[in-house]
Design an enzyme around this catalytic site. Structure first.
Site, PDB file in Angstrom:
ATOM      1  CG  PHE A   1      -1.979  -1.090   1.132  1.00 45.12           C
ATOM      2  CD1 PHE A   1      -3.173  -0.883   0.457  1.00 45.12           C
ATOM      3  CD2 PHE A   1      -1.750  -2.329   1.718  1.00 45.12           C
ATOM      4  CE1 PHE A   1      -4.117  -1.889   0.372  1.00 45.12           C
ATOM      5  CE2 PHE A   1      -2.693  -3.338   1.643  1.00 45.12           C
ATOM      6  CZ  PHE A   1      -3.892  -3.114   0.965  1.00 45.12           C
ATOM      7  CD  GLU A   2      -0.088   6.755  -2.651  1.00 49.51           C
ATOM      8  OE1 GLU A   2       0.141   7.971  -2.590  1.00 49.51           O
ATOM      9  OE2 GLU A   2      -1.080   6.284  -3.249  1.00 49.51           O
ATOM     10  CB  ALA A   3       0.305   4.710   3.790  1.00 48.69           C
ATOM     11  N   GLY A   4       2.938   2.651   2.807  1.00 48.44           N
ATOM     12  CA  GLY A   4       4.161   1.978   3.219  1.00 48.44           C
ATOM     13  C   GLY A   4       4.040   0.579   3.760  1.00 48.44           C
TER      14      GLY A   4
END
Length: 266
Positions: free
Chosen positions: A53-56
């Site tokens: 996921f983009e947030a890590g």
């Protein structure tokens, strides 16, 4: 397996998206239907699927419900590791994302996506006809993931020869080595899933090609809803309707509140 006769357009998109995903692969997941499809894949044929996921967050089991955003705390619970946004995109740039799974509002024959604005560019950028959500991380995913899977509702106004704005690069102008010459490492769009069928991109020309139709559709009905000439595979088949179990999983276990997969009006 019993085939369902009670499914929505969004549900067949989710099922089709899930079936494109392969077990033991890494998928960079965008917000919305890609989340639902990834969860369905992991609960059916791909238990070893590793979501990013983009947030890590990398590799969360997603056993605590459907995330509503890429930064939802549920994406971090049980994750293999969390390195933040820069770490997530570094992973893709190093070639460790097999699939990027993204949506858009407008697409052209080469799989370039628009999720920024509708109107005349550049003059109408400040006052567009429609202001869309924008890229988020979709442009980076489209540039760096090994292959991308696209989701776009099928409508003649959304399938255009020329986009209002290129948010996420596909095969650019379709010319040989276009992506490489633009500095992109990923191979580009692999599959496009719409409300009417599934498409790939022909190897030589990089143009959109119909490979599977959803139940009730024909080559003619799909072409009529497309604003440019489609390529048609030699052996177009009908995609099977979702099974009763697939629909049950979506409605009762994965997205019971209809956050992304809306219920049909009674």
């Amino acid at each position: 397996m019993t085939v369902s006769t009670d499914y929505t357009a969004q549900e067949i998109i989710v099922v089709a998206g899930a079936k494109v995903l392969e077990d033991n692969k890494i998928v960079f997941v965008g917000t919305g239907l890609p989340m639902v499809a990834s969860l369905l894949a992991s609960r059916t044929h791909a238990p070893g699927l590793i979501p990013v996921f983009e947030a890590g967050a990398v590799g969360p089991p997603l056993k605590h419900g459907l995330p509503v955003s890429v930064g939802d705390s549920r994406t971090f619970t049980g994750a293999s590791y969390v390195k933040g946004l820069n770490g997530a995109f570094e992973l893709t740039q190093r070639g460790f994302a097999d699939f990027g799974f993204i949506g858009g509002a407008e697409v052209d024959m080469y799989g370039n996506l628009n999720s920024t604005m509708m109107g005349d560019f550049p003059a109408g950028y400040q006052k567009p006809k429609v202001r869309l959500p924008g890229s988020g991380g979709a442009s980076d995913m489209a540039a760096s993931c090994e292959r991308t899977i696209l989701i776009v509702p099928h409508d003649k106004k959304k399938f255009n020869e020329k986009l209002s704005y290129v948010t996420s690069p596909g095969h650019l102008d379709g010319s040989p080595n276009a992506r490489y010459n633009a500095g992109m490492q990923g191979k580009g769009p692999y599959r496009l899933i719409t409300t009417k069928g599934i498409f790939d991109f022909e190897e030589k020309t990089k143009r959109m090609r119909l490979i599977q139709m959803f139940p009730g559709e024909t080559v003619e009905s799909i072409q009529a809803a497309t604003g440019f000439e489609l390529l048609i595979a030699d052996n177009v088949t009908e995609f099977p309707a979702p099974t009763v179990e697939e629909v049950r999983l979506i409605r009762e276990e994965i997205d019971p509140n209809g956050v992304f997969v809306k219920r049909a009006a009674k």
